[in-house]
Design a protein around this motif. Structure first.
Motif, PDB file in Angstrom:
ATOM      1  N   ALA A 184       0.824  -1.215   0.000  1.00  0.00           N
ATOM      2  CA  ALA A 184       0.000   0.000   0.000  1.00  0.00           C
ATOM      3  C   ALA A 184       0.855   1.259   0.000  1.00  0.00           C
ATOM      4  N   GLU A 185       2.026   1.195   0.638  1.00  0.00           N
ATOM      5  CA  GLU A 185       2.836   2.399   0.772  1.00  0.00           C
ATOM      6  C   GLU A 185       3.914   2.460  -0.312  1.00  0.00           C
ATOM      7  N   GLU A 186       4.314   3.686  -0.647  1.00  0.00           N
ATOM      8  CA  GLU A 186       5.391   3.880  -1.590  1.00  0.00           C
ATOM      9  C   GLU A 186       6.732   3.536  -0.944  1.00  0.00           C
ATOM     10  N   PHE A 187       7.696   3.193  -1.767  1.00  0.00           N
ATOM     11  CA  PHE A 187       9.067   3.005  -1.317  1.00  0.00           C
ATOM     12  C   PHE A 187       9.865   4.270  -1.640  1.00  0.00           C
ATOM     13  N   ARG A 188      10.955   4.449  -0.957  1.00  0.00           N
ATOM     14  CA  ARG A 188      11.935   5.464  -1.329  1.00  0.00           C
ATOM     15  C   ARG A 188      13.016   4.768  -2.158  1.00  0.00           C
ATOM     16  N   VAL A 189      13.311   5.311  -3.325  1.00  0.00           N
ATOM     17  CA  VAL A 189      14.354   4.767  -4.193  1.00  0.00           C
ATOM     18  C   VAL A 189      15.371   5.873  -4.437  1.00  0.00           C
ATOM     19  N   GLU A 190      16.620   5.621  -4.068  1.00  0.00           N
ATOM     20  CA  GLU A 190      17.699   6.585  -4.269  1.00  0.00           C
ATOM     21  C   GLU A 190      18.811   5.905  -5.076  1.00  0.00           C
ATOM     22  N   THR A 198      22.208  12.208  -7.539  1.00  0.00           N
ATOM     23  CA  THR A 198      21.278  11.211  -7.013  1.00  0.00           C
ATOM     24  C   THR A 198      19.908  11.392  -7.641  1.00  0.00           C
ATOM     25  N   TRP A 199      19.350  10.301  -8.158  1.00  0.00           N
ATOM     26  CA  TRP A 199      17.969  10.302  -8.640  1.00  0.00           C
ATOM     27  C   TRP A 199      17.116   9.696  -7.529  1.00  0.00           C
ATOM     28  N   ALA A 200      16.152  10.454  -7.038  1.00  0.00           N
ATOM     29  CA  ALA A 200      15.345  10.008  -5.900  1.00  0.00           C
ATOM     30  C   ALA A 200      13.878   9.967  -6.275  1.00  0.00           C
ATOM     31  N   TYR A 201      13.192   8.947  -5.782  1.00  0.00           N
ATOM     32  CA  TYR A 201      11.769   8.736  -6.044  1.00  0.00           C
ATOM     33  C   TYR A 201      11.090   8.320  -4.748  1.00  0.00           C
ATOM     34  N   GLY A 202       9.850   8.752  -4.555  1.00  0.00           N
ATOM     35  CA  GLY A 202       9.089   8.350  -3.386  1.00  0.00           C
ATOM     36  C   GLY A 202       9.358   9.232  -2.181  1.00  0.00           C
ATOM     37  N   PRO A 203       8.557   9.056  -1.130  1.00  0.00           N
ATOM     38  CA  PRO A 203       8.679   9.905   0.067  1.00  0.00           C
ATOM     39  C   PRO A 203      10.045   9.761   0.731  1.00  0.00           C
ATOM     40  N   GLU A 204      10.606  10.869   1.125  1.00  0.00           N
ATOM     41  CA  GLU A 204      11.928  10.845   1.724  1.00  0.00           C
ATOM     42  C   GLU A 204      11.957  10.060   3.031  1.00  0.00           C
ATOM     43  N   ASN A 205      10.821  10.042   3.752  1.00  0.00           N
ATOM     44  CA  ASN A 205      10.772   9.357   5.046  1.00  0.00           C
ATOM     45  C   ASN A 205      10.152   7.966   4.962  1.00  0.00           C
ATOM     46  N   ALA A 206      10.021   7.417   3.767  1.00  0.00           N
ATOM     47  CA  ALA A 206       9.437   6.078   3.624  1.00  0.00           C
ATOM     48  C   ALA A 206      10.298   5.053   4.364  1.00  0.00           C
ATOM     49  N   PRO A 207       9.688   4.169   5.165  1.00  0.00           N
ATOM     50  CA  PRO A 207      10.487   3.201   5.931  1.00  0.00           C
ATOM     51  C   PRO A 207      11.125   2.130   5.062  1.00  0.00           C
ATOM     52  N   GLN A 208      10.532   1.835   3.907  1.00  0.00           N
ATOM     53  CA  GLN A 208      11.108   0.826   3.016  1.00  0.00           C
ATOM     54  C   GLN A 208      11.763   1.540   1.839  1.00  0.00           C
ATOM     55  N   ARG A 209      12.974   1.089   1.499  1.00  0.00           N
ATOM     56  CA  ARG A 209      13.720   1.821   0.481  1.00  0.00           C
ATOM     57  C   ARG A 209      14.674   0.917  -0.279  1.00  0.00           C
ATOM     58  N   VAL A 210      15.089   1.415  -1.430  1.00  0.00           N
ATOM     59  CA  VAL A 210      16.079   0.746  -2.278  1.00  0.00           C
ATOM     60  C   VAL A 210      17.142   1.774  -2.632  1.00  0.00           C
ATOM     61  N   THR A 211      18.386   1.404  -2.499  1.00  0.00           N
ATOM     62  CA  THR A 211      19.483   2.302  -2.851  1.00  0.00           C
ATOM     63  C   THR A 211      20.530   1.541  -3.649  1.00  0.00           C
TER      64      THR A 211
END
Length: 264
Positions: A184-190, A198-211
């Motif tokens: 349901a929630e967006e991820f942060r992708v950096e 840096t190309w960043a996508y999604g909320p900066e404070n998202a708990p789930q992320r890909v870097t």
């Protein structure tokens, strides 16, 4: 409403760069095997030409494109290979000419598309910008297969920003084609771009992320490399699962590439 011109320009540049790689090849080189099982270099260019024709129909003749979709639904496991095989039977000069002509006409059709228009596709309908992005993604990915077959390394460019953005936007699609419920929630992708930004996508404070490196992310979502061979990091179980199933292309799940032996 996004202006499609920049991505159409980048699609043209990506195609021209690949054209330079294949323009002077011998007949023997056109028959070289590529990392895609059963596909020679000719199959790769034939697939690009075939998909360009499909995209042109989607943009200019929706009824004719729907007929293509019906054929695809009737033979979901073979229609892509059949299209590539048909083109690969042409002599290299004819295949190269067909690819050049087809991509030129598609370029013109995309530039002439009315603002806000949406076109049918094998997945969700697409705008002109989205169609150009999808074509750029495939041109880059199949160009990698060709470069691998020739033993050539193609330096990444900032045109990968289109592939990366498409990879992020197709997250839910990747879940759905695996019969999984998208988170349901967006991820942060950096992602670290080739130029170092840096190309960043999604909320900066998202708990789930890909870097990780943008190149590695693009290799993952086009399934040109196995996750184990890439420098991507996932935080959170859903983000981790996504890296196992990500795909930026329409259609059923791909088989991907096996991990390289002896690495990671």
């Amino acid at each position: 409403m996004a202006d499609p011109t920049p991505v159409i320009d980048d699609l043209r540049a990506e195609s021209e760069e690949l054209d330079l790689l294949v323009a002077e090849l011998s007949a023997e080189q056109w028959a070289l095997p590529t990392p895609a099982p059963g596909w020679t270099l000719a199959h790769q260019i034939a697939h690009l030409a075939w998909t360009d024709r499909s995209a042109l129909l989607a943009v200019t003749d929706a009824d004719a494109f729907r007929a293509l979709v019906e054929k695809a639904l009737a033979a979901p496991d073979s229609f892509v290979d059949e299209g590539a095989e048909e083109g690969a039977r042409l002599v290299p000069a004819e295949l190269l000419s067909a690819w050049r002509e087809g991509r030129t006409v598609l370029d013109q059709a995309l530039r002439a598309a009315p603002p806000g228009a949406r076109f049918p596709w094998y997945g969700p309908p697409m705008s002109a910008a989205s169609m150009a992005t999808a074509r750029l993604m495939e041109t880059w990915a199949h160009g990698l297969d060709i470069a691998d077959a020739l033993g050539v390394v193609r330096p990444p460019t900032d045109r990968l920003r289109h592939v990366a953005r498409l990879g992020v936007r197709t997250r839910d699609f990747a879940y759905s084609v695996h019969q999984l419920t998208p988170p349901a929630e967006e991820f942060r992708v950096e992602l670290a771009a080739p130029t170092g930004e840096t190309w960043a996508y999604g909320p900066e404070n998202a708990p789930q992320r890909v870097t990780g490196p943008a190149l590695d992310f693009c290799l993952l979502v086009t399934q040109r490399a196995h996750r184990a061979d890439l420098g991507l990091t996932a935080v959170g179980p859903d983000a981790d699962r996504w890296l196992d199933i990500a795909q930026a292309f329409a259609g059923p799940p791909g088989d991907g590439r096996p991990p390289k032996e002896g690495e990671r």
